[in-house]
Write a protein that holds these residues in place. Structure first.
Motif, mmCIF file in Angstrom:
data_model
loop_
_atom_site.group_PDB
_atom_site.id
_atom_site.type_symbol
_atom_site.label_atom_id
_atom_site.label_comp_id
_atom_site.label_asym_id
_atom_site.label_seq_id
_atom_site.Cartn_x
_atom_site.Cartn_y
_atom_site.Cartn_z
ATOM 1 N N ASN A 2 0.842 -1.197 0.000
ATOM 2 C CA ASN A 2 0.000 0.000 0.000
ATOM 3 C C ASN A 2 0.879 1.249 0.000
ATOM 4 O O ASN A 2 2.082 1.169 0.252
ATOM 5 N N ASP A 3 0.234 2.369 -0.273
ATOM 6 C CA ASP A 3 0.958 3.649 -0.357
ATOM 7 C C ASP A 3 0.675 4.543 0.843
ATOM 8 O O ASP A 3 0.867 5.760 0.764
ATOM 9 N N HIS B 135 -2.556 -2.331 -3.179
ATOM 10 C CA HIS B 135 -2.200 -3.068 -4.385
ATOM 11 C C HIS B 135 -2.201 -4.556 -4.104
ATOM 12 O O HIS B 135 -1.422 -5.038 -3.282
ATOM 13 N N ALA C 135 -8.929 6.313 2.597
ATOM 14 C CA ALA C 135 -9.121 6.867 1.251
ATOM 15 C C ALA C 135 -9.730 8.261 1.311
ATOM 16 O O ALA C 135 -9.317 9.170 0.578
ATOM 17 N N GLU D 138 -8.518 1.628 -4.353
ATOM 18 C CA GLU D 138 -7.779 0.730 -5.254
ATOM 19 C C GLU D 138 -6.457 1.327 -5.727
ATOM 20 O O GLU D 138 -5.599 0.609 -6.244
ATOM 21 N N GLU D 139 -6.302 2.633 -5.554
ATOM 22 C CA GLU D 139 -5.010 3.241 -5.893
ATOM 23 C C GLU D 139 -4.067 3.261 -4.693
ATOM 24 O O GLU D 139 -2.867 3.492 -4.848
ATOM 25 N N MET D 140 -4.639 3.054 -3.519
ATOM 26 C CA MET D 140 -3.835 3.083 -2.299
ATOM 27 C C MET D 140 -3.330 1.688 -1.935
ATOM 28 O O MET D 140 -2.239 1.527 -1.413
ATOM 29 N N THR E 263 -7.868 9.745 -1.952
ATOM 30 C CA THR E 263 -7.302 8.832 -2.942
ATOM 31 C C THR E 263 -8.166 7.584 -2.997
ATOM 32 O O THR E 263 -8.535 7.056 -1.949
ATOM 33 N N PRO E 264 -8.526 7.101 -4.182
ATOM 34 C CA PRO E 264 -9.330 5.877 -4.258
ATOM 35 C C PRO E 264 -8.636 4.706 -3.563
ATOM 36 O O PRO E 264 -7.405 4.574 -3.632
#
Lengths: 138, 72
Positions: free
Chosen positions: B3-4, B61, B49, B57-59, B54-55
């Motif tokens: 994750n980010d 993986h 999120a 699914e972008e955060m 941030t969505p």
């Protein structure tokens, strides 16, 4: 990217759930104390109340120093609550194994398996009841 | 699951404790999420999120899913 939602200040007020475990500890101490007093062992009655009250106080004090203890008590952290659930499951399984071992040991020594048979039955019925209840809810 | 969260947090100059307070969880939990040792529940992932705008699914993986998807 900017963060529009401000970071709130830490919430210091403890939720009601925080006090549940210490309260149960004190209540258990009082119950054990009353039972021992009624049974004639007044020294153990006083000891039981003092011990369980001390445990409750120790939990509250430890919560001020330990994030883990604090979140175990207030149950606001999903990860620590999950750890508590998994640890409880493990302890329950160990208890079931111990009960089954006691039951088999009782049979081996010519007994009828009591009280382990009753304890095992309570565990089994509780599991099925919980399974049915959870199945209906989820 | 990678994750980010750490990158998003540091980009906003937030400490783990500040993020934990904003989410209502412990600092340990934020650290566990960042290091990938703990995958948050859907409500907590959505809270992250929303906080970082941030969505989900972008955060987060899902490496297993990425490996399973056929490449062009």
């Amino acid at each position: 990217m900017t963060m529009t939602k401000p970071v709130p200040s830490p919430q210091r007020r403890r939720p009601a759930a925080f006090w549940a475990t210490p309260a149960v500890s004190v209540a258990l101490g009082l119950a054990m104390g009353a039972a021992s007093w009624a049974g004639g062992d007044r020294a153990f009655a006083v000891f039981a109340v003092a011990l369980m009250t001390a445990l409750a106080i120790a939990l509250v004090v430890a919560a001020s120093y330990s994030e883990t203890v604090g979140r175990l008590l207030d149950r606001r952290d999903e990860r620590i609550t999950g750890l508590d659930r998994d640890a409880s499951l493990f302890a329950g399984m160990v208890l079931v194994v111990a009960v089954l071992g006691g039951f088999i040991g009782e049979l081996a020594t010519g007994g009828d398996g009591r009280p382990y048979s009753w304890m095992g039955a309570v565990a089994g019925v509780s599991y099925v009841a919980a399974l049915i209840t959870l199945r209906l809810r989820r | 699951m990678r994750n980010d969260v750490r990158a998003l947090r540091t980009a906003r100059s937030l400490s783990q404790a500040q993020l934990a307070d904003a989410l209502g969880v412990s600092r340990q939990t934020v650290n566990s999420i960042e290091t990938g040792r703990y995958t948050p529940s859907l409500p907590l992932a959505i809270a992250l999120a929303r906080l970082f705008q941030t969505p989900v699914e972008e955060m987060f993986h899902d490496d297993d899913q990425a490996r399973a998807e056929p490449t062009a």
